[in-house]
Design a protein around this motif. Structure first.
Motif, PDB file in Angstrom:
ATOM      1  N   GLU A 116       0.989  -1.232  -0.086  1.00  0.00           N
ATOM      2  CA  GLU A 116       0.037   0.025  -0.190  1.00  0.00           C
ATOM      3  C   GLU A 116       0.814   1.306   0.033  1.00  0.00           C
ATOM      4  OE1 GLU A 116      -3.806  -1.903   2.353  1.00  0.00           O
ATOM      5  OE2 GLU A 116      -2.616  -0.572   3.292  1.00  0.00           O
ATOM      6  N   LEU A 117       1.896   1.169   0.767  1.00  0.00           N
ATOM      7  CA  LEU A 117       2.543   2.444   0.619  1.00  0.00           C
ATOM      8  C   LEU A 117       3.534   2.554  -0.512  1.00  0.00           C
ATOM      9  CD1 LEU A 117       4.675   1.888   4.153  1.00  0.00           C
ATOM     10  CD2 LEU A 117       2.810   3.691   3.393  1.00  0.00           C
ATOM     11  N   ILE A 118       3.807   1.495  -1.101  1.00  0.00           N
ATOM     12  CA  ILE A 118       4.398   1.490  -2.685  1.00  0.00           C
ATOM     13  C   ILE A 118       3.682   2.067  -3.540  1.00  0.00           C
ATOM     14  CG2 ILE A 118       5.329   0.068  -4.552  1.00  0.00           C
ATOM     15  CD1 ILE A 118       6.449  -1.623  -2.422  1.00  0.00           C
ATOM     16  N   LEU A 119       2.225   1.692  -3.617  1.00  0.00           N
ATOM     17  CA  LEU A 119       1.089   2.164  -4.536  1.00  0.00           C
ATOM     18  C   LEU A 119       1.154   3.819  -4.144  1.00  0.00           C
ATOM     19  CD1 LEU A 119      -0.819   1.679  -6.582  1.00  0.00           C
ATOM     20  CD2 LEU A 119      -2.496   1.343  -4.661  1.00  0.00           C
ATOM     21  N   VAL A 126       3.082   5.832  -3.160  1.00  0.00           N
ATOM     22  CA  VAL A 126       4.454   6.711  -3.649  1.00  0.00           C
ATOM     23  C   VAL A 126       4.181   6.820  -5.095  1.00  0.00           C
ATOM     24  CG1 VAL A 126       6.827   6.610  -3.825  1.00  0.00           C
ATOM     25  CG2 VAL A 126       5.929   6.074  -1.837  1.00  0.00           C
ATOM     26  N   VAL A 127       3.812   5.484  -5.700  1.00  0.00           N
ATOM     27  CA  VAL A 127       3.759   5.464  -7.131  1.00  0.00           C
ATOM     28  C   VAL A 127       2.855   6.550  -7.677  1.00  0.00           C
ATOM     29  CG1 VAL A 127       3.230   4.058  -9.189  1.00  0.00           C
ATOM     30  CG2 VAL A 127       4.663   3.040  -7.460  1.00  0.00           C
ATOM     31  N   MET A 128       1.429   6.698  -7.076  1.00  0.00           N
ATOM     32  CA  MET A 128       0.399   7.433  -7.492  1.00  0.00           C
ATOM     33  C   MET A 128       1.032   9.021  -7.251  1.00  0.00           C
ATOM     34  SD  MET A 128      -1.787   5.778  -9.121  1.00  0.00           S
ATOM     35  CE  MET A 128      -0.486   5.038  -9.849  1.00  0.00           C
ATOM     36  N   PHE A 129       1.637   9.181  -6.319  1.00  0.00           N
ATOM     37  CA  PHE A 129       2.401  10.378  -6.168  1.00  0.00           C
ATOM     38  C   PHE A 129       3.157  10.839  -7.053  1.00  0.00           C
ATOM     39  CE2 PHE A 129       6.492  12.243  -4.261  1.00  0.00           C
ATOM     40  CZ  PHE A 129       6.218  13.538  -4.570  1.00  0.00           C
ATOM     41  N   LEU A 130       4.008   9.969  -7.609  1.00  0.00           N
ATOM     42  CA  LEU A 130       4.880  10.298  -8.673  1.00  0.00           C
ATOM     43  C   LEU A 130       4.113  10.349  -9.921  1.00  0.00           C
ATOM     44  CD1 LEU A 130       7.978   7.867  -7.821  1.00  0.00           C
ATOM     45  CD2 LEU A 130       7.910  10.219  -7.541  1.00  0.00           C
ATOM     46  N   ALA A 131       3.034   9.564 -10.057  1.00  0.00           N
ATOM     47  CA  ALA A 131       2.264   9.690 -11.430  1.00  0.00           C
ATOM     48  C   ALA A 131       1.485  10.894 -11.514  1.00  0.00           C
ATOM     49  CB  ALA A 131       1.263   8.507 -11.250  1.00  0.00           C
ATOM     50  N   PHE A 132       1.188  11.627 -10.319  1.00  0.00           N
ATOM     51  CA  PHE A 132       0.580  12.767 -10.454  1.00  0.00           C
ATOM     52  C   PHE A 132       1.375  14.035 -10.381  1.00  0.00           C
ATOM     53  CE2 PHE A 132      -0.731  16.948  -8.192  1.00  0.00           C
ATOM     54  CZ  PHE A 132      -1.856  17.121  -8.593  1.00  0.00           C
ATOM     55  N   TYR A 143      -7.403   6.359  -6.654  1.00  0.00           N
ATOM     56  CA  TYR A 143      -7.221   5.194  -6.995  1.00  0.00           C
ATOM     57  C   TYR A 143      -6.529   4.348  -5.978  1.00  0.00           C
ATOM     58  CZ  TYR A 143      -5.027   1.380  -9.559  1.00  0.00           C
ATOM     59  OH  TYR A 143      -4.554  -0.165  -9.912  1.00  0.00           O
ATOM     60  N   VAL A 144      -5.680   5.029  -5.024  1.00  0.00           N
ATOM     61  CA  VAL A 144      -5.082   4.558  -4.048  1.00  0.00           C
ATOM     62  C   VAL A 144      -6.148   3.867  -3.250  1.00  0.00           C
ATOM     63  CG1 VAL A 144      -3.464   4.551  -1.837  1.00  0.00           C
ATOM     64  CG2 VAL A 144      -3.033   5.747  -4.267  1.00  0.00           C
ATOM     65  N   TYR A 145      -7.203   4.740  -2.742  1.00  0.00           N
ATOM     66  CA  TYR A 145      -8.251   4.229  -1.963  1.00  0.00           C
ATOM     67  C   TYR A 145      -9.051   3.065  -2.534  1.00  0.00           C
ATOM     68  CZ  TYR A 145     -12.394   3.674   0.859  1.00  0.00           C
ATOM     69  OH  TYR A 145     -13.228   3.132   1.528  1.00  0.00           O
ATOM     70  N   LEU A 146      -9.349   3.304  -3.956  1.00  0.00           N
ATOM     71  CA  LEU A 146     -10.204   2.112  -4.499  1.00  0.00           C
ATOM     72  C   LEU A 146      -9.548   0.816  -4.293  1.00  0.00           C
ATOM     73  CD1 LEU A 146     -11.617   4.341  -7.465  1.00  0.00           C
ATOM     74  CD2 LEU A 146     -12.780   3.534  -5.379  1.00  0.00           C
ATOM     75  N   LYS A 147      -8.104   0.840  -4.717  1.00  0.00           N
ATOM     76  CA  LYS A 147      -7.264  -0.521  -4.587  1.00  0.00           C
ATOM     77  C   LYS A 147      -7.077  -1.092  -3.130  1.00  0.00           C
ATOM     78  CE  LYS A 147      -5.624  -2.364  -7.335  1.00  0.00           C
ATOM     79  NZ  LYS A 147      -6.024  -3.813  -8.147  1.00  0.00           N
ATOM     80  N   THR A 148      -6.923  -0.116  -2.091  1.00  0.00           N
ATOM     81  CA  THR A 148      -6.570  -0.599  -0.816  1.00  0.00           C
ATOM     82  C   THR A 148      -7.836  -0.463   0.145  1.00  0.00           C
ATOM     83  OG1 THR A 148      -5.949   1.508  -0.269  1.00  0.00           O
ATOM     84  CG2 THR A 148      -4.234   0.223  -1.217  1.00  0.00           C
TER      85      THR A 148
END
Length: 228
Positions: free
Chosen positions: A81-84, A86-92, A195-200
């Motif tokens: 979840e932490l990796i996701l 960070v990845v979504m922060f970078l994607a934004f 998306y992070v919330y929808l996945k986790t």
């Protein structure tokens, strides 16, 4: 490949648990009340106090009508979840680097004065969680309504998410700021955190992604790298 708890589900939409009608009414009212307070309490106090009030107006009724079961929304994030997050922060960040110059080149202001205000990192700790709840409450209400009448979970999630992102964009609309700008930056851009919330199904994970984004922008603004 990242893995998440498949047994964890969104609360309320399938009466899991059941939210009372009065509970929904108060929760929905708490959203505009909290937004109003955030814009006006700081005028009489400071950003730190207004951020705390902003959060309390949302989280207290949410917990109360959920019998104080915070595990419905928050839990200690896992490594994946932490990796996701960070990845979504970078994607934004990449998305904004591409979209902002395009909006500027077209003559559309990408941010308003409210976004340019320099507030403390400590204030962000509270206000970013409040913003997650500003999205979460209408998202769960819409999901509940749509699922009740369609029994289509996937469609209900997609439509509820789209409406929630438009709503989140509109609350950032200010005089002198184009509608297209807020729809693309604050609206569509927030899809990465949502998306992070929808996945986790973990608000703490999406909160961390959102916090990293705003804290990074704030630090860059303080250093003069991003214009205020």
């Amino acid at each position: 490949m990242l893995s998440f708890d498949e047994n964890r589900d969104f609360p309320y939409y399938d009466e899991n648990p059941k939210m009372s009608r009065i509970g929904w009414i108060i929760l929905l009212i708490s959203v505009p009340v909290a937004l109003f307070s955030f814009r006006h309490v700081g005028f009489y106090t400071n950003d730190f106090v207004s951020s705390i009030v902003f959060l309390l107006i949302l989280i207290i009724p949410l917990l109360y009508f959920s019998n104080w079961d915070y595990s419905l929304f928050f839990r200690k994030p896992t490594k994946d979840e932490l990796i996701l997050a960070v990845v979504m922060f970078l994607a934004f960040f990449i998305y904004s680097l591409i979209m902002t110059p395009l909006l500027d080149a077209s003559g559309l202001a990408s941010t308003g004065s409210g976004d340019a205000e320099i507030i403390s990192i400590i204030s962000l700790l509270f206000s970013m969680m409040a913003e997650e709840l500003v999205k979460f409450i209408p998202l769960m209400f819409l999901l509940r309504v749509l699922f009740k009448y369609t029994s289509n979970r996937r469609m209900s999630i997609v439509v509820s998410s789209a409406i929630t992102l438009v709503f989140f964009a509109l609350i950032h609309l200010e005089p002198g700021v184009s509608l297209l700008s807020v729809l693309l930056i604050q609206g569509l851009g927030s899809l990465f955190h949502l998306y992070v919330y929808l996945k986790t199904k973990n608000l703490f994970a999406s909160y961390l992604s959102h916090l990293m984004t705003d804290a990074f922008v704030l630090i860059m603004a303080m250093l003069g790298i991003f214009g205020a």
